[in-house]
Design an enzyme around this catalytic site. Structure first.
Site, PDB file in Angstrom:
ATOM      1  CB  THR A 132      -1.816  15.704 -13.174  1.00 50.70           C
ATOM      2  OG1 THR A 132      -1.623  14.643 -14.098  1.00 50.70           O
ATOM      3  CG2 THR A 132      -3.142  16.368 -13.544  1.00 50.70           C
ATOM      4  CG  ASP A 133       1.859  13.675 -16.731  1.00 50.54           C
ATOM      5  OD1 ASP A 133       0.819  13.298 -16.150  1.00 50.54           O
ATOM      6  OD2 ASP A 133       2.780  12.888 -17.051  1.00 50.54           O
ATOM      7  CD  GLU A 134      -3.688  11.506 -15.596  1.00 52.03           C
ATOM      8  OE1 GLU A 134      -4.850  11.382 -16.010  1.00 52.03           O
ATOM      9  OE2 GLU A 134      -3.200  10.805 -14.698  1.00 52.03           O
ATOM     10  CE1 TYR A 155      -6.845  14.063 -10.804  1.00 48.25           C
ATOM     11  CE2 TYR A 155      -5.648  13.256 -12.721  1.00 48.25           C
ATOM     12  CZ  TYR A 155      -5.649  13.811 -11.458  1.00 48.25           C
ATOM     13  OH  TYR A 155      -4.466  14.115 -10.842  1.00 48.25           O
ATOM     14  CE  LYS A 214      -4.823  18.323 -10.113  1.00 50.88           C
ATOM     15  NZ  LYS A 214      -4.753  18.653  -8.659  1.00 50.88           N
TER      16      LYS A 214
HETATM   17  P1  NAD Z   1      -4.832  11.226  -2.853  1.00 54.29           P
HETATM   18  O1  NAD Z   1      -6.152  10.881  -3.439  1.00 54.29           O
HETATM   19  O2  NAD Z   1      -3.981  10.166  -2.258  1.00 54.29           O
HETATM   20  O3  NAD Z   1      -5.014  12.348  -1.717  1.00 54.29           O
HETATM   21  C1  NAD Z   1      -5.904  13.422  -1.857  1.00 54.29           C
HETATM   22  C2  NAD Z   1      -6.083  14.051  -0.485  1.00 54.29           C
HETATM   23  O4  NAD Z   1      -6.956  15.185  -0.642  1.00 54.29           O
HETATM   24  C3  NAD Z   1      -6.745  13.120   0.536  1.00 54.29           C
HETATM   25  O5  NAD Z   1      -6.070  13.230   1.779  1.00 54.29           O
HETATM   26  C4  NAD Z   1      -8.164  13.652   0.639  1.00 54.29           C
HETATM   27  O6  NAD Z   1      -8.751  13.408   1.909  1.00 54.29           O
HETATM   28  C5  NAD Z   1      -7.948  15.122   0.379  1.00 54.29           C
HETATM   29  N1  NAD Z   1      -9.169  15.797  -0.128  1.00 54.29           N
HETATM   30  C6  NAD Z   1      -9.971  15.383  -1.139  1.00 54.29           C
HETATM   31  N2  NAD Z   1     -10.998  16.248  -1.288  1.00 54.29           N
HETATM   32  C7  NAD Z   1     -10.805  17.245  -0.375  1.00 54.29           C
HETATM   33  C8  NAD Z   1     -11.504  18.429  -0.061  1.00 54.29           C
HETATM   34  N3  NAD Z   1     -12.637  18.773  -0.701  1.00 54.29           N
HETATM   35  N4  NAD Z   1     -11.032  19.227   0.914  1.00 54.29           N
HETATM   36  C9  NAD Z   1      -9.901  18.902   1.606  1.00 54.29           C
HETATM   37  N5  NAD Z   1      -9.204  17.773   1.352  1.00 54.29           N
HETATM   38  C10 NAD Z   1      -9.650  16.954   0.373  1.00 54.29           C
HETATM   39  O7  NAD Z   1      -4.066  12.003  -4.027  1.00 54.29           O
HETATM   40  P2  NAD Z   1      -2.513  12.054  -4.376  1.00 54.29           P
HETATM   41  O8  NAD Z   1      -2.204  10.961  -5.313  1.00 54.29           O
HETATM   42  O9  NAD Z   1      -1.744  12.213  -3.130  1.00 54.29           O
HETATM   43  O10 NAD Z   1      -2.467  13.416  -5.218  1.00 54.29           O
HETATM   44  C11 NAD Z   1      -2.269  14.677  -4.573  1.00 54.29           C
HETATM   45  C12 NAD Z   1      -2.275  15.775  -5.609  1.00 54.29           C
HETATM   46  O11 NAD Z   1      -1.257  15.543  -6.582  1.00 54.29           O
HETATM   47  C13 NAD Z   1      -3.594  15.882  -6.390  1.00 54.29           C
HETATM   48  O12 NAD Z   1      -3.879  17.223  -6.593  1.00 54.29           O
HETATM   49  C14 NAD Z   1      -3.278  15.187  -7.709  1.00 54.29           C
HETATM   50  O13 NAD Z   1      -4.082  15.714  -8.745  1.00 54.29           O
HETATM   51  C15 NAD Z   1      -1.824  15.558  -7.879  1.00 54.29           C
HETATM   52  N6  NAD Z   1      -1.027  14.622  -8.682  1.00 54.29           N
HETATM   53  C16 NAD Z   1      -1.064  13.296  -8.407  1.00 54.29           C
HETATM   54  C17 NAD Z   1      -0.273  12.425  -9.163  1.00 54.29           C
HETATM   55  C18 NAD Z   1      -0.236  10.943  -8.860  1.00 54.29           C
HETATM   56  O14 NAD Z   1       0.397  10.195  -9.591  1.00 54.29           O
HETATM   57  N7  NAD Z   1      -0.864  10.472  -7.798  1.00 54.29           N
HETATM   58  C19 NAD Z   1       0.516  12.925 -10.202  1.00 54.29           C
HETATM   59  C20 NAD Z   1       0.517  14.320 -10.439  1.00 54.29           C
HETATM   60  C21 NAD Z   1      -0.257  15.133  -9.677  1.00 54.29           C
END
Ligand code: NAD
Length: 363
Positions: free
Chosen positions: A135-137, A161, A165
């Site tokens: 993430t950009d965070e 969080y 990351k």
């Molecule tokens: P989300 O919370 O919708 O999905 C996370 C998934 O990971 C879920 O399916 C969950 O069951 C699974 N999970 C959690 N803990 C686990 C574990 N211990 N073992 C196996 N699976 C596990 O998240 P998202 O919004 O889809 O984000 C996905 C990725 O992208 C993350 O790494 C997040 O940091 C990154 N990200 C998200 C955003 C955003 O805006 N949502 C932006 C940049 C990066």
């Protein structure tokens, strides 16, 4: 047939990536590995469940035995790690799962990948990739006139969080530098689109507005995020997998900086176009004439970063990638999707989360 392991593939972004990978890479077998936490839902993958290239394994990235079994059984040509605890407000209330999954889980995956990689025949070793989705965070917060984050911006995470990351990103770098693991990191801005769990800003506001409930805006609503349509993010991750430099790091953004208040107002306007307030009985019941009348300012989140902005010139240049959606078209598609998928919303909300306020733990 090469196997691609997608961890967290039952979540919001991971499931979008799985759909894209199956559509764009017909010769690839996609194995989703997911713990199915409150945020993971097989309903997000219902439309690929019968695809011959898709398989699902339930497991925990922080469990060494689960991860080693996964690698032994599926012998991946690449791993893309989306699995994480992803909601900042939850990390403020209790960061322990964030450390366990986001740091410990990333470490277990990297270590299993290192062991697997070194045993591969030379040609497969050459092609193996580990893409870590971040993430950009991790970069912290910007003032209004600061230049956008680029890949050389020092890390300064402000929330638990973001710290978790950031720690994982450092492990990815270290595994490349120390062991030569062909790993890379993508750092993306705020995503929105179909299948996003309704604790996040855009689905929360959309569903509350449809139901005539208050739209809680943190602080003065002036916090700025760069918004990217989820499919554009996934295309960037796929480009990094296919064309990224091992050891590289790529920022991905949507070129759509908006304040939270602008986002909420855009949702209200998009809803007005799809389901006019006067035709929505929930608004009449709430005694309001327009979606914007539901806006309510609430106490800010502790440590709320003011602004994020992304310089993604490197990804555009090296990966040949650019986002295809502007904010207006992406948001219209998203609002339409939530209107059309009320059953999905009810199903994912049937767990513990009831759109209650999280993240108010004292500093
Ligand atoms: P989300 O919370 O919708 O999905 C996370 C998934 O990971 C879920 O399916 C969950 O069951 C699974 N999970 C959690 N803990 C686990 C574990 N211990 N073992 C196996 N699976 C596990 O998240 P998202 O919004 O889809 O984000 C996905 C990725 O992208 C993350 O790494 C997040 O940091 C990154 N990200 C998200 C955003 C955003 O805006 N949502 C932006 C940049 C990066």
């Amino acid at each position: 047939m090469e196997t691609l392991i997608v961890t967290g593939g039952a979540g919001f972004i991971g499931s979008s990536f799985v759909r894209l990978a199956l559509a764009e890479r017909p010769g690839t077998r996609v194995v989703v590995f997911d713990k199915l936490t409150y945020a993971g839902n097989l309903a997000n993958l219902a439309d690929v469940a019968d695809h011959p290239g898709y398989a699902f394994v339930q497991g925990d990235i922080a469990d060494r035995d689960d991860v080693r079994r996964l690698f032994a059984a599926h012998r991946p040509a690449a791993v893309v790690n989306f699995a994480a605890e992803s909601h900042v407000d939850r990390s403020i209330d209790d960061a322990s799962e964030f450390v366990r999954t986001n740091v410990g889980g990333a470490f277990e995956l990297l270590d299993a990948a290192r062991r697997h990689h070194r045993e591969l025949p030379a040609a497969e070793r050459e092609r193996f990739r580990f893409v870590h989705v971040s993430t950009d965070e991790v970069y912290g917060s910007l003032e209004a006139d600061d230049p956008a984050f680029n890949e050389r911006t020092p890390y300064a995470p402000n929330s638990p969080y973001a710290a978790s990351k950031a720690a994982a990103d450092h492990f990815v770098r270290a595994y490349h530098e120390t062991y030569g693991l062909p790993a890379l990191v993508t750092n993306c801005s705020n995503n929105y689109g179909p299948y996003q769990f309704p604790e996040k800003l855009i689905p929360l506001m959309t569903i509350n507005a449809i139901e005539g409930k208050p739209l809680p805006i943190y602080g003065d609503g002036g916090n700025v995020r760069d918004w990217i349509y989820v499919e554009d993010h996934c295309r960037g991750v796929l480009a990094a997998l296919e064309r990224g430099r091992p050891g590289g790091k790529y920022n991905l953004g949507g070129s759509s900086e908006r304040t939270n208040l602008q986002v909420v107002e855009a949702i209200c306007d998009a809803l007005e176009a799809e389901l006019p307030a006067r035709a929505n009985p929930a608004l009449a019941a709430a005694g309001v004439a327009s979606y914007r009348d539901l806006e309510t300012f609430v106490a800010d989140r502790p440590g709320h970063d003011r602004r994020y902005a992304i310089d993604d010139a490197l990804a555009r240049r090296e990966l040949g990638w650019a986002p295809a959606h502007d904010f207006a078209s992406g948001l219209a598609a998203t609002v339409r999707w939530y209107l059309d998928h009320r059953d999905w919303c009810e199903e994912v909300e049937s767990g513990r989360y009831r759109r209650e306020r999280l993240g108010l733990a004292a500093r």
